[in-house]
Design a protein around this motif. Structure first.
Motif, PDB file in Angstrom:
ATOM      1  N   GLU A  45      10.940   2.911  -8.655  1.00 17.76           N
ATOM      2  CA  GLU A  45      10.979   2.471 -10.094  1.00 17.76           C
ATOM      3  C   GLU A  45      10.908   3.720 -10.963  1.00 17.76           C
ATOM      4  O   GLU A  45      11.371   3.935 -11.959  1.00 17.76           O
ATOM      5  CB  GLU A  45       9.842   1.673 -10.456  1.00 17.76           C
ATOM      6  N   ALA A  46      10.376   4.912 -10.358  1.00 20.04           N
ATOM      7  CA  ALA A  46      10.305   6.438 -11.090  1.00 20.04           C
ATOM      8  C   ALA A  46      11.676   6.802 -11.244  1.00 20.04           C
ATOM      9  O   ALA A  46      11.974   7.627 -12.106  1.00 20.04           O
ATOM     10  CB  ALA A  46       9.449   7.244 -10.403  1.00 20.04           C
ATOM     11  N   GLU A 102      -0.203  -1.492   0.817  1.00 22.60           N
ATOM     12  CA  GLU A 102      -0.331  -0.386  -0.027  1.00 22.60           C
ATOM     13  C   GLU A 102       0.943   0.813   0.107  1.00 22.60           C
ATOM     14  O   GLU A 102       1.276   1.228  -0.893  1.00 22.60           O
ATOM     15  CB  GLU A 102      -1.488   0.556   0.628  1.00 22.60           C
ATOM     16  N   LYS A 107       7.813   1.186  -3.889  1.00 22.90           N
ATOM     17  CA  LYS A 107       8.135   0.775  -5.100  1.00 22.90           C
ATOM     18  C   LYS A 107       7.894   1.618  -6.346  1.00 22.90           C
ATOM     19  O   LYS A 107       8.749   1.772  -7.018  1.00 22.90           O
ATOM     20  CB  LYS A 107       7.501  -0.784  -5.251  1.00 22.90           C
ATOM     21  N   ALA A 108       6.874   1.875  -6.534  1.00 24.24           N
ATOM     22  CA  ALA A 108       6.619   3.121  -7.621  1.00 24.24           C
ATOM     23  C   ALA A 108       7.571   4.019  -7.435  1.00 24.24           C
ATOM     24  O   ALA A 108       8.007   4.599  -8.611  1.00 24.24           O
ATOM     25  CB  ALA A 108       4.939   3.363  -7.514  1.00 24.24           C
ATOM     26  N   TRP A 109       7.673   4.869  -6.250  1.00 22.20           N
ATOM     27  CA  TRP A 109       8.748   5.863  -6.188  1.00 22.20           C
ATOM     28  C   TRP A 109      10.030   5.249  -6.611  1.00 22.20           C
ATOM     29  O   TRP A 109      10.706   6.130  -7.306  1.00 22.20           O
ATOM     30  CB  TRP A 109       8.747   6.358  -5.038  1.00 22.20           C
ATOM     31  N   MET A 149       0.195   1.893 -11.555  1.00 20.21           N
ATOM     32  CA  MET A 149       0.205   0.725 -10.419  1.00 20.21           C
ATOM     33  C   MET A 149      -0.896   1.120  -9.477  1.00 20.21           C
ATOM     34  O   MET A 149      -1.080   2.255  -8.968  1.00 20.21           O
ATOM     35  CB  MET A 149       1.473   0.892  -9.785  1.00 20.21           C
ATOM     36  N   ASN A 150      -1.771   0.186  -9.090  1.00 18.40           N
ATOM     37  CA  ASN A 150      -2.650   0.343  -8.114  1.00 18.40           C
ATOM     38  C   ASN A 150      -2.441  -0.135  -6.734  1.00 18.40           C
ATOM     39  O   ASN A 150      -2.122  -1.240  -6.648  1.00 18.40           O
ATOM     40  CB  ASN A 150      -4.064  -0.364  -8.504  1.00 18.40           C
ATOM     41  N   PRO A 151      -1.949   0.654  -5.786  1.00 20.87           N
ATOM     42  CA  PRO A 151      -1.499   0.261  -4.447  1.00 20.87           C
ATOM     43  C   PRO A 151      -2.454  -0.559  -3.456  1.00 20.87           C
ATOM     44  O   PRO A 151      -2.433  -1.040  -2.580  1.00 20.87           O
ATOM     45  CB  PRO A 151      -0.950   1.523  -3.864  1.00 20.87           C
ATOM     46  N   THR A 159      12.212  -1.652   0.311  1.00 18.69           N
ATOM     47  CA  THR A 159      12.186  -2.129  -1.229  1.00 18.69           C
ATOM     48  C   THR A 159      13.710  -1.797  -1.699  1.00 18.69           C
ATOM     49  O   THR A 159      14.361  -1.051  -0.894  1.00 18.69           O
ATOM     50  CB  THR A 159      11.249  -1.257  -2.046  1.00 18.69           C
ATOM     51  N   MET A 208       3.700  -0.843  -2.126  1.00 14.39           N
ATOM     52  CA  MET A 208       3.535  -0.614  -3.379  1.00 14.39           C
ATOM     53  C   MET A 208       3.841   0.921  -3.926  1.00 14.39           C
ATOM     54  O   MET A 208       4.308   1.136  -4.718  1.00 14.39           O
ATOM     55  CB  MET A 208       2.315  -0.854  -3.695  1.00 14.39           C
ATOM     56  N   LEU A 209       3.585   1.726  -2.925  1.00  6.95           N
ATOM     57  CA  LEU A 209       3.740   3.149  -3.458  1.00  6.95           C
ATOM     58  C   LEU A 209       5.345   3.364  -3.303  1.00  6.95           C
ATOM     59  O   LEU A 209       5.897   4.048  -4.089  1.00  6.95           O
ATOM     60  CB  LEU A 209       3.315   4.063  -2.233  1.00  6.95           C
TER      61      LEU A 209
END
Length: 150
Positions: free
Chosen positions: A91-92, A81, A87-89, A1-3, A39, A84-85
């Motif tokens: 979703e991990a 940004e 959300k990525a954490w 994913m590109n924040p 999120t 998005m970061l």
């Protein structure tokens, strides 16, 4: 994913391009702002040894942040940004949060500590992490300068 997906292609991958984005600085002074980025994730958890049955919650995670908007900066942080970061954490995390090595107990306290480790740009200060398993039950971790998360 590109924040930084929302930046023009030539600015993607650069270090915080918004920090030097304003040409006219007349009358501006550095100003401290606070931000909230949230999120939600749907995950299972349990709290052994008391409760061992896994069950779902729609966890709401909120980061409380602070940054200085410099005289030539557009803003203190790029909220998209950071969102998005975050959300990525989120979703991990595995479907059962207890399966993550930092969340073995499956508690909202464990989740606060997990999200407190998020890797933010150095000019962003994390003030507090909130994790709610329901809107009526929120766990908060204030981040003190002396707090050790290791």
């Amino acid at each position: 994913m590109n924040p930084q997906f929302h930046y023009p292609k030539h600015l993607q991958g650069t270090a915080a391009p918004y920090l030097e984005a304003i040409a006219s600085t007349q009358g501006r002074v550095p100003t401290t702002f606070q931000y909230q980025i949230s999120t939600a994730i749907r995950r299972k958890h349990c709290n052994p040894p008391i409760w061992t049955d896994t069950h779902f919650h729609n966890f709401q995670i909120t980061l409380h942040l602070q940054a200085v908007r410099g005289v030539s900066a557009m803003y203190g942080i790029d909220m998209i940004e950071v969102e998005m970061l975050l959300k990525a954490w989120a979703e991990a995390l595995p479907e059962v949060v207890n399966e993550h090595p930092l969340c073995i107990g499956g508690t909202t306290e464990d989740l606060c500590l997990y999200f407190a480790r998020i890797e933010l740009d150095p000019h962003i200060q994390l003030l507090r992490v909130d994790v709610a398993e329901t809107p009526e039950r929120i766990t908060s971790l204030p981040i003190l300068q002396t707090t050790s998360l290791n």
